[in-house]
Write a protein that holds these residues in place. Structure first.
Motif, PDB file in Angstrom:
ATOM      1  N   LEU A   6       0.856  -1.178   0.000  1.00  0.00           N
ATOM      2  CA  LEU A   6       0.000   0.000   0.000  1.00  0.00           C
ATOM      3  C   LEU A   6       0.894   1.230   0.000  1.00  0.00           C
ATOM      4  N   VAL A   7       0.521   2.235  -0.762  1.00  0.00           N
ATOM      5  CA  VAL A   7       1.260   3.489  -0.798  1.00  0.00           C
ATOM      6  C   VAL A   7       0.288   4.597  -0.424  1.00  0.00           C
ATOM      7  N   TYR A   8       0.688   5.397   0.567  1.00  0.00           N
ATOM      8  CA  TYR A   8      -0.120   6.531   1.020  1.00  0.00           C
ATOM      9  C   TYR A   8       0.478   7.808   0.450  1.00  0.00           C
ATOM     10  N   THR A   9      -0.387   8.667  -0.077  1.00  0.00           N
ATOM     11  CA  THR A   9       0.042   9.969  -0.555  1.00  0.00           C
ATOM     12  C   THR A   9      -1.125  10.943  -0.415  1.00  0.00           C
ATOM     13  N   THR A  10      -0.855  12.206  -0.656  1.00  0.00           N
ATOM     14  CA  THR A  10      -1.897  13.225  -0.631  1.00  0.00           C
ATOM     15  C   THR A  10      -1.828  14.038  -1.918  1.00  0.00           C
ATOM     16  N   PHE A  11      -2.962  14.656  -2.266  1.00  0.00           N
ATOM     17  CA  PHE A  11      -3.065  15.493  -3.454  1.00  0.00           C
ATOM     18  C   PHE A  11      -3.818  16.768  -3.094  1.00  0.00           C
ATOM     19  N   ALA A  31      -3.056  -1.468  -8.881  1.00  0.00           N
ATOM     20  CA  ALA A  31      -4.313  -2.140  -9.208  1.00  0.00           C
ATOM     21  C   ALA A  31      -5.486  -1.204  -8.976  1.00  0.00           C
ATOM     22  N   CYS A  32      -5.311  -0.246  -8.054  1.00  0.00           N
ATOM     23  CA  CYS A  32      -6.426   0.586  -7.616  1.00  0.00           C
ATOM     24  C   CYS A  32      -5.891   1.801  -6.865  1.00  0.00           C
ATOM     25  N   GLY A  52      -4.287  23.478   5.184  1.00  0.00           N
ATOM     26  CA  GLY A  52      -4.849  23.332   3.853  1.00  0.00           C
ATOM     27  C   GLY A  52      -5.821  22.181   3.758  1.00  0.00           C
ATOM     28  N   GLU A  53      -6.571  22.210   2.675  1.00  0.00           N
ATOM     29  CA  GLU A  53      -7.463  21.106   2.332  1.00  0.00           C
ATOM     30  C   GLU A  53      -6.755  20.237   1.306  1.00  0.00           C
ATOM     31  N   GLU A  54      -6.836  18.947   1.511  1.00  0.00           N
ATOM     32  CA  GLU A  54      -6.206  17.988   0.605  1.00  0.00           C
ATOM     33  C   GLU A  54      -7.121  16.784   0.455  1.00  0.00           C
ATOM     34  N   VAL A  55      -6.713  15.867  -0.383  1.00  0.00           N
ATOM     35  CA  VAL A  55      -7.323  14.546  -0.421  1.00  0.00           C
ATOM     36  C   VAL A  55      -6.234  13.541  -0.115  1.00  0.00           C
ATOM     37  N   ALA A  56      -6.581  12.512   0.630  1.00  0.00           N
ATOM     38  CA  ALA A  56      -5.664  11.411   0.884  1.00  0.00           C
ATOM     39  C   ALA A  56      -5.904  10.352  -0.175  1.00  0.00           C
ATOM     40  N   ALA A  57      -4.865   9.620  -0.489  1.00  0.00           N
ATOM     41  CA  ALA A  57      -5.012   8.535  -1.459  1.00  0.00           C
ATOM     42  C   ALA A  57      -4.212   7.330  -0.992  1.00  0.00           C
ATOM     43  N   ILE A  58      -4.810   6.168  -1.189  1.00  0.00           N
ATOM     44  CA  ILE A  58      -4.148   4.903  -0.900  1.00  0.00           C
ATOM     45  C   ILE A  58      -4.078   4.138  -2.212  1.00  0.00           C
ATOM     46  N   LEU A  59      -2.865   3.780  -2.595  1.00  0.00           N
ATOM     47  CA  LEU A  59      -2.641   3.064  -3.842  1.00  0.00           C
ATOM     48  C   LEU A  59      -2.306   1.618  -3.515  1.00  0.00           C
TER      49      LEU A  59
END
Length: 117
Positions: A6-11, A31-32, A52-59
């Motif tokens: 799993l890779v965690y990042t923010t955008f 895969a997702c 700030g406002e961000e979105v988290a993402a899990i890859l």
């Protein structure tokens, strides 16, 4: 057998997360991507405390693609220094792990789809 990763990042926004995520899915590096909007952040950046406002993402990917995935993510990411955290998976449902591994195989190595005959 190789394990999922799993890779965690923010955008900065959902659109950039989804666009980059789709490109990484098409390249079979992930895969997702799960995009979680509405995250509020407080962080230190260049000597100042920011909000700030961000979105988290899990890859969802595989351990063997960690370096290639990080490089591809950095190349596309809108942040100067994106957060990229690799979260090794200690355990996973066998079917989930198999799906992640199958979706991140090179296209020419992926199993053929069953024929419709």
């Amino acid at each position: 057998m190789e394990r999922p990763l799993l890779v965690y990042t923010t955008f900065p926004d959902a659109a950039s997360a989804l666009n980059i995520g789709e490109a990484l899915v098409r390249e079979r590096l992930i895969a997702c991507i799960n995009v979680l909007p509405g995250m509020l952040s407080v962080y230190s950046w260049k000597g100042a405390v920011e909000r700030g406002e961000e979105v988290a993402a899990i890859l969802k990917s595989r351990e063997g693609l960690a370096d290639a995935l990080s490089a591809a993510l950095k190349a596309r990411h809108p942040y100067e220094t994106p957060i990229i955290l690799h979260l090794p998976v200690a355990g996973a449902d066998a079917d989930t792990a198999a799906w992640i591994l199958a979706q991140t195989q090179p296209a020419d190595a992926a199993p053929a789809a069953p024929s419709s005959s």
